[in-house]
Design an enzyme around this catalytic site. Structure first.
Site, PDB file in Angstrom:
ATOM      1  N   ASP A   9      88.258  28.670 -17.521  1.00  0.00           N
ATOM      2  CA  ASP A   9      88.923  29.976 -17.527  1.00  0.00           C
ATOM      3  C   ASP A   9      90.340  29.769 -18.069  1.00  0.00           C
ATOM      4  O   ASP A   9      91.131  29.036 -17.474  1.00  0.00           O
ATOM      5  CB  ASP A   9      88.960  30.485 -16.088  1.00  0.00           C
ATOM      6  CG  ASP A   9      89.661  31.826 -15.946  1.00  0.00           C
ATOM      7  OD1 ASP A   9      90.300  32.296 -16.903  1.00  0.00           O
ATOM      8  OD2 ASP A   9      89.570  32.392 -14.848  1.00  0.00           O
ATOM      9  N   ILE A  10      90.651  30.431 -19.167  1.00  0.00           N
ATOM     10  CA  ILE A  10      91.946  30.188 -19.816  1.00  0.00           C
ATOM     11  C   ILE A  10      93.121  30.614 -18.934  1.00  0.00           C
ATOM     12  O   ILE A  10      94.215  30.051 -19.054  1.00  0.00           O
ATOM     13  CB  ILE A  10      92.002  30.868 -21.201  1.00  0.00           C
ATOM     14  CG1 ILE A  10      93.074  30.223 -22.073  1.00  0.00           C
ATOM     15  CG2 ILE A  10      92.198  32.371 -21.082  1.00  0.00           C
ATOM     16  CD1 ILE A  10      92.987  30.598 -23.544  1.00  0.00           C
ATOM     17  N   GLY A  31      87.124  41.660 -21.676  1.00  0.00           N
ATOM     18  CA  GLY A  31      87.038  40.251 -22.066  1.00  0.00           C
ATOM     19  C   GLY A  31      88.213  39.421 -21.566  1.00  0.00           C
ATOM     20  O   GLY A  31      88.722  39.620 -20.458  1.00  0.00           O
ATOM     21  N   ASP A  33      91.215  39.401 -22.606  1.00  0.00           N
ATOM     22  CA  ASP A  33      92.423  40.237 -22.508  1.00  0.00           C
ATOM     23  C   ASP A  33      92.546  40.819 -21.098  1.00  0.00           C
ATOM     24  O   ASP A  33      93.611  40.727 -20.454  1.00  0.00           O
ATOM     25  CB  ASP A  33      92.296  41.352 -23.567  1.00  0.00           C
ATOM     26  CG  ASP A  33      93.568  42.115 -23.816  1.00  0.00           C
ATOM     27  OD1 ASP A  33      94.633  41.708 -23.318  1.00  0.00           O
ATOM     28  OD2 ASP A  33      93.503  43.139 -24.539  1.00  0.00           O
ATOM     29  N   SER A 116      87.797  36.673 -31.285  1.00  0.00           N
ATOM     30  CA  SER A 116      86.871  37.576 -32.004  1.00  0.00           C
ATOM     31  C   SER A 116      85.395  37.358 -31.707  1.00  0.00           C
ATOM     32  O   SER A 116      84.566  38.135 -32.190  1.00  0.00           O
ATOM     33  CB  SER A 116      87.066  37.517 -33.533  1.00  0.00           C
ATOM     34  OG  SER A 116      88.187  38.259 -33.954  1.00  0.00           O
ATOM     35  N   THR A 117      85.033  36.315 -30.942  1.00  0.00           N
ATOM     36  CA  THR A 117      83.594  36.016 -30.799  1.00  0.00           C
ATOM     37  C   THR A 117      82.931  36.720 -29.615  1.00  0.00           C
ATOM     38  O   THR A 117      81.758  36.485 -29.339  1.00  0.00           O
ATOM     39  CB  THR A 117      83.323  34.500 -30.706  1.00  0.00           C
ATOM     40  OG1 THR A 117      83.845  34.001 -29.476  1.00  0.00           O
ATOM     41  CG2 THR A 117      83.941  33.755 -31.870  1.00  0.00           C
ATOM     42  N   ILE A 119      83.636  40.687 -27.789  1.00  0.00           N
ATOM     43  CA  ILE A 119      83.486  42.117 -28.104  1.00  0.00           C
ATOM     44  C   ILE A 119      83.566  42.362 -29.617  1.00  0.00           C
ATOM     45  O   ILE A 119      82.882  43.245 -30.142  1.00  0.00           O
ATOM     46  CB  ILE A 119      84.563  42.909 -27.327  1.00  0.00           C
ATOM     47  CG1 ILE A 119      84.267  42.858 -25.822  1.00  0.00           C
ATOM     48  CG2 ILE A 119      84.642  44.360 -27.823  1.00  0.00           C
ATOM     49  CD1 ILE A 119      85.424  43.226 -24.920  1.00  0.00           C
ATOM     50  N   TYR A 120      84.349  41.593 -30.343  1.00  0.00           N
ATOM     51  CA  TYR A 120      84.527  41.811 -31.780  1.00  0.00           C
ATOM     52  C   TYR A 120      83.399  41.215 -32.634  1.00  0.00           C
ATOM     53  O   TYR A 120      83.375  41.427 -33.854  1.00  0.00           O
ATOM     54  CB  TYR A 120      85.891  41.308 -32.246  1.00  0.00           C
ATOM     55  CG  TYR A 120      87.043  42.253 -31.912  1.00  0.00           C
ATOM     56  CD1 TYR A 120      86.831  43.478 -31.287  1.00  0.00           C
ATOM     57  CD2 TYR A 120      88.363  41.922 -32.244  1.00  0.00           C
ATOM     58  CE1 TYR A 120      87.878  44.337 -30.991  1.00  0.00           C
ATOM     59  CE2 TYR A 120      89.415  42.785 -31.960  1.00  0.00           C
ATOM     60  CZ  TYR A 120      89.174  43.987 -31.326  1.00  0.00           C
ATOM     61  OH  TYR A 120      90.217  44.839 -31.043  1.00  0.00           O
TER      62      TYR A 120
END
Ligand code: AR6
Length: 170
Positions: A9-10, A31, A33, A116-117, A119-120
């Site tokens: 977990d970042i 996500g 964010d 980007s990998t 939701i995007y």
């Protein structure tokens, strides 16, 4: 070895800066964010409101508030539209601009999510290549960054990054 990949977990990473895969409003989302905003606490969105948003491929710095990390670097990845709409160059710009902002802030250790990998929709096999090539190219000219960690949110994402890392960490 300055570039590593881990399954973690970042928001828990004890590094100088973590990178957020944000949207152009910089006011939070789902996500990673959402996880970063929840962990940092409500003061983060107050600072983000002062930043006037962020363009795709750009990056902006805030404090880390309740996170172990001192700074958060917010970047906005491209939405995947099939790959012929400038996505690789925009994704590379996210990594490069984040590292430039990091160097300007005196950051020595930094953790990235897989921008980007989620939701995007950017395919992770392609995105991990862009991430690793861009970061390793930047580090060749910037020894002041001592460690870059790719923080993968699943074991399968980590396997993809480990495979791609073999080319730069043989
Ligand atoms: N630590 C590390 N990685 C995580 C975490 C975490 N705590 N949580 C999720 N991930 P995403 P994007 C992974 O969707 O595709 C937001 O709503 C996740 O599994 O967070 O760039 C923004 O506001 C995936 O591998 O970001 C934007 O609107 C990676 O982080 C939009 O999503 C990125 O997935 C940005 O979409």
């Amino acid at each position: 070895m300055p570039i590593t990949a881990i399954h973690a977990d970042i928001t828990r990473q004890p590094v100088d800066a973590i990178v957020n895969a944000a949207n152009s409003s910089l006011l939070g989302g789902g996500g990673v964010d959402g996880a970063i905003h929840r962990a940092a606490g409500p003061d983060l969105v107050h600072e983000c409101r002062m930043l006037g948003g962020c363009k795709t491929g750009e990056a902006k710095l805030t404090r880390g508030y309740r996170l172990p990390a001192k700074h958060i670097i917010h970047t906005v990845g491209p939405v995947w539209r099939g790959g012929a709409d400038g996505e690789p160059a925009l994704l590379a710009s996210c990594y490069r601009r984040s590292l430039e902002v990091a160097v300007a802030a005196g950051v020595r250790s930094i953790a990235f999510p897989s921008i980007s990998t989620g939701i995007y929709g950017y395919p992770i096999e392609h995105a991990s290549r862009v991430a690793i090539d861009t970061v390793s190219g930047f580090l060749a000219d910037h020894p002041e960054i001592e460690s870059v960690t790719f923080c993968c949110f699943s074991a399968s994402d980590l396997a993809v990054y480990e495979q791609a890392l073999k080319t730069v960490n043989p």
